[in-house]
Motif scaffolding. Structure first.
Motif, short mmCIF file in Angstrom:
data_model
loop_
_atom_site.label_atom_id
_atom_site.label_comp_id
_atom_site.label_asym_id
_atom_site.label_seq_id
_atom_site.Cartn_x
_atom_site.Cartn_y
_atom_site.Cartn_z
N GLU A 206 0.26 9.32 13.11
CA GLU A 206 -0.89 8.45 13.36
C GLU A 206 -1.68 8.14 12.08
O GLU A 206 -2.46 7.18 12.03
N ARG A 207 -1.46 8.93 11.02
CA ARG A 207 -2.17 8.70 9.75
C ARG A 207 -1.49 7.64 8.90
O ARG A 207 -2.13 7.07 8.01
N GLN B 240 6.07 -5.46 9.54
CA GLN B 240 5.37 -5.65 8.27
C GLN B 240 4.08 -4.84 8.31
O GLN B 240 3.35 -4.89 9.30
N VAL B 241 3.83 -4.08 7.24
CA VAL B 241 2.66 -3.19 7.20
C VAL B 241 1.90 -3.42 5.90
O VAL B 241 2.49 -3.42 4.82
N GLN B 242 0.60 -3.61 5.99
CA GLN B 242 -0.26 -3.64 4.82
C GLN B 242 -1.30 -2.52 4.94
O GLN B 242 -1.80 -2.26 6.05
N GLY B 243 -1.60 -1.88 3.81
CA GLY B 243 -2.57 -0.81 3.88
C GLY B 243 -2.90 -0.23 2.53
O GLY B 243 -2.55 -0.78 1.48
N THR B 244 -3.59 0.91 2.57
CA THR B 244 -4.08 1.59 1.37
C THR B 244 -3.32 2.89 1.17
O THR B 244 -3.05 3.61 2.13
N LEU B 245 -3.03 3.20 -0.08
CA LEU B 245 -2.26 4.38 -0.43
C LEU B 245 -3.14 5.52 -0.90
O LEU B 245 -4.18 5.31 -1.53
N GLU B 246 -2.69 6.73 -0.60
CA GLU B 246 -3.26 7.92 -1.21
C GLU B 246 -2.13 8.92 -1.42
O GLU B 246 -1.15 8.93 -0.66
N GLN C 28 -3.69 -0.92 7.58
CA GLN C 28 -4.84 -1.72 7.98
C GLN C 28 -4.39 -2.92 8.82
O GLN C 28 -5.18 -3.46 9.59
N ARG C 29 -3.15 -3.30 8.64
CA ARG C 29 -2.57 -4.40 9.41
C ARG C 29 -1.10 -4.11 9.63
O ARG C 29 -0.40 -3.69 8.70
#
Length: 212
Positions: A70-71, A107-113, A180-181
């Motif tokens: 889920e993360r 398709q996935v857009q998001g932020t990395l850590e 995020q998307r």
């Protein structure tokens, strides 16, 4: 010019309905991934990862997905590679999964850590020993004079760690992309494809159908 316009196929494998798809994208991804894995593909975890360099130039490469929950989505790499340097400047990325035999894309857009060093070490030491040694032998993305130089370096690190555990390099580890998307695409007949988009809204997800 090589004309490819006459290469066509109809997509008839299935439909995707925004009213019956899961309420969150990770649940929907898991359902689709398990269906895809059930088709016995050659490499079920393959994905394209896109980054942007300092000049604004997009880059893409194929990597393997190593975990998801889920993360978000987890993959591993050399932090000093081209993509690692891109992520250091801009911690945003895009993932793309193409499952042709089911006529589906995600398709996935998001932020990395970066994931923790403990998590990275656990995965690193689960890899074949030769892959662990390869992480030490390769200065990923840097110029290489010839193949022999790489093979010599591999032999050197193999001898160096012959009698013990191969340590996790400081420059190697994992990223988690927090989405995020997320967009799910199901091929449709006559190019009337089904597209369902999830966008993050705080702790919730907004879902809508998009035109093909």
């Amino acid at each position: 010019m090589v004309n490819l316009g006459d290469i066509r196929r109809q997509y008839t494998q299935g439909r995707l309905d925004e009213n019956t798809s899961a309420s969150d994208p990770m649940t929907q991804f898991h359902a689709w991934f398990e269906q895809y894995r059930g088709t016995n593909p050659l490499e079920p975890t393959i994905m394209t990862v896109a980054s942007v360099d300092a000049s604004g130039q997009p880059w893409q490469r194929v990597l393997l997905l190593k975990a998801y929950d889920e993360r978000g989505f987890v993959f591993f790499t050399n932090f000093e590679s081209n993509k690692g340097q891109h992520f250091a400047l801009n911690p945003k990325a895009s993932l793309h999964f193409f499952w042709m035999n089911l006529e589906r894309q995600v398709q996935v857009q998001g932020t990395l850590e970066k994931i923790s060093r403990e998590e990275a070490a656990e995965y690193f030491h689960s890899r074949p020993r030769e892959s662990q040694l390869g992480a030490w032998a390769s200065a990923q993305s840097r110029p290489l004079p010839d193949r022999a130089t790489l093979e010599q370096r591999f032999a050197e690190v193999s001898a160096q760690y012959e009698d013990g555990e191969v340590p996790l390099p400081d420059y190697w580890g994992g990223y988690r992309l927090s989405p995020q998307r997320v967009e799910f695409w199901q091929g449709g007949e006559h190019r009337l494809h089904d597209r369902v988009e999830y966008t993050a809204d705080g702790d919730a997800w907004l879902k809508q159908r998009l035109n093909p």
